[in-house]
Design an enzyme around this catalytic site. Structure first.
Site, PDB file in Angstrom:
ATOM      1  N   GLU A 109      -5.637  -0.241  46.983  1.00 11.92           N
ATOM      2  CA  GLU A 109      -4.566   0.605  47.482  1.00 11.92           C
ATOM      3  C   GLU A 109      -4.966   2.077  47.582  1.00 11.92           C
ATOM      4  O   GLU A 109      -4.264   2.871  48.209  1.00 11.92           O
ATOM      5  CB  GLU A 109      -3.340   0.477  46.567  1.00 11.92           C
ATOM      6  CG  GLU A 109      -2.647  -0.873  46.610  1.00 11.92           C
ATOM      7  CD  GLU A 109      -1.916  -1.135  47.917  1.00 11.92           C
ATOM      8  OE1 GLU A 109      -1.830  -0.204  48.739  1.00 11.92           O
ATOM      9  OE2 GLU A 109      -1.453  -2.271  48.124  1.00 11.92           O
ATOM     10  N   GLU A 122     -15.253 -15.953  33.050  1.00 15.02           N
ATOM     11  CA  GLU A 122     -15.000 -14.849  32.124  1.00 15.02           C
ATOM     12  C   GLU A 122     -15.833 -14.957  30.848  1.00 15.02           C
ATOM     13  O   GLU A 122     -15.899 -14.016  30.067  1.00 15.02           O
ATOM     14  CB  GLU A 122     -13.526 -14.793  31.756  1.00 15.02           C
ATOM     15  CG  GLU A 122     -13.037 -15.927  30.886  1.00 15.02           C
ATOM     16  CD  GLU A 122     -11.587 -15.716  30.450  1.00 15.02           C
ATOM     17  OE1 GLU A 122     -11.344 -15.759  29.226  1.00 15.02           O
ATOM     18  OE2 GLU A 122     -10.714 -15.511  31.316  1.00 15.02           O
TER      19      GLU A 122
END
Length: 270
Positions: free
Chosen positions: A78, A109
């Site tokens: 953004e 992960e």
């Protein structure tokens, strides 16, 4: 036991009405901003250090896995349209690569070495800033990346929702927002995810303001990539310069941004 793994104060969820479920979730969500508020001194230290490095030409990297990784990518993605900065200035990296944005990548992960490899693709320097995001504060991918980047002399921070986690110990500037047990036990996409989103908003927006990407309270460097944003830009120019809509539109079309339109007009109309 980690706070993020504690049992919900609600039980027998499957027997609750829709109304009761919604009200229960909302009652938990209300507590999140209060938890974030307590962490503002930590956030301030991290942002202050990050701004100093980025004013020297550094970049900001978020690293995370699962929900945390997706939130970092969201915040990074953004920044260009909102503040008109290059896509490489704020970068979100997720364990498992871009395919993990939409679908979980099993065991991604758990690889403590992979984040360093992922970061090294960007030719990291000591001017850059790395922030690890992990609700539990125990994710090996994130801890490994933050630990190595700190060893290399980079500014490192983290956003986690447990106190005294391994990730917080690894980061120079930890941000710990303990939101307590989730409505759905262990579902850290809920309160913990909301807390992380709030903190990332605070970090990136404050950094961009400090870097001069905002004027007054307006996004003067936003990308004019659709009709809604062009109309918003026209209104900004009209308000700032006290000109009519036609003049503002012409300036926007000629100059390509709100800032350029305002600066150009002021040069010729002192």
């Amino acid at each position: 036991m980690l706070t993020t793994e504690m049992s919900s104060r609600f039980n027998n969820l499957e027997k609750m009405s829709i109304s009761a479920l919604l009200k229960g979730i909302n009652s938990e969500d209300i507590t999140v901003p209060q938890a974030v508020e307590k962490a503002i001194p930590q956030i301030e230290k991290l942002v202050t250090a990050a701004v100093e490095k980025m004013k020297q030409g550094g970049r900001l990297f978020y690293i995370g896995a699962g929900t945390s990784g997706r939130l970092g990518i969201l915040d990074a993605s953004e920044c260009p349209p909102t503040f008109g900065v290059p896509h490489e200035l704020v970068v979100g990296i997720i364990a498992g690569g871009d395919k993990a944005i939409r679908k979980a990548v099993e065991f991604a992960e758990d690889d403590a070495a992979q984040a360093v490899k992922d970061l090294d693709k960007y030719h990291i320097t000591d001017k850059d800033v790395v922030i690890g995001i992990a609700a539990s504060g125990t994710t090996p991918y994130v801890i490994g990346g933050v630990t190595e980047m700190r060893n290399r002399g980079l500014v490192t921070g983290c956003v986690t929702c447990n106190f005294n986690s391994p990730l917080a110990a690894a980061a120079e500037y930890p941000v710990e927002v303990e939101v307590g047990a989730e409505f759905l036990t262990g579902s850290t996409r809920m309160k913990a995810g909301t807390a992380q989103k709030l903190v990332l908003n605070m970090i990136s927006t404050t950094i961009m303001i400090q870097l001069g990407r905002v004027k007054g309270n307006k996004m003067v460097d936003m990308q004019l990539s659709n009709h809604k944003l062009i109309d918003r830009g026209v209104r900004m120019v009209m308000g700032e310069l006290q000109v009519d809509e036609a003049t503002a539109k012409q300036l926007i079309e000629e100059k390509g941004s709100v800032r350029a339109a305002i600066d150009s007009w002021k040069k010729t109309h002192p």
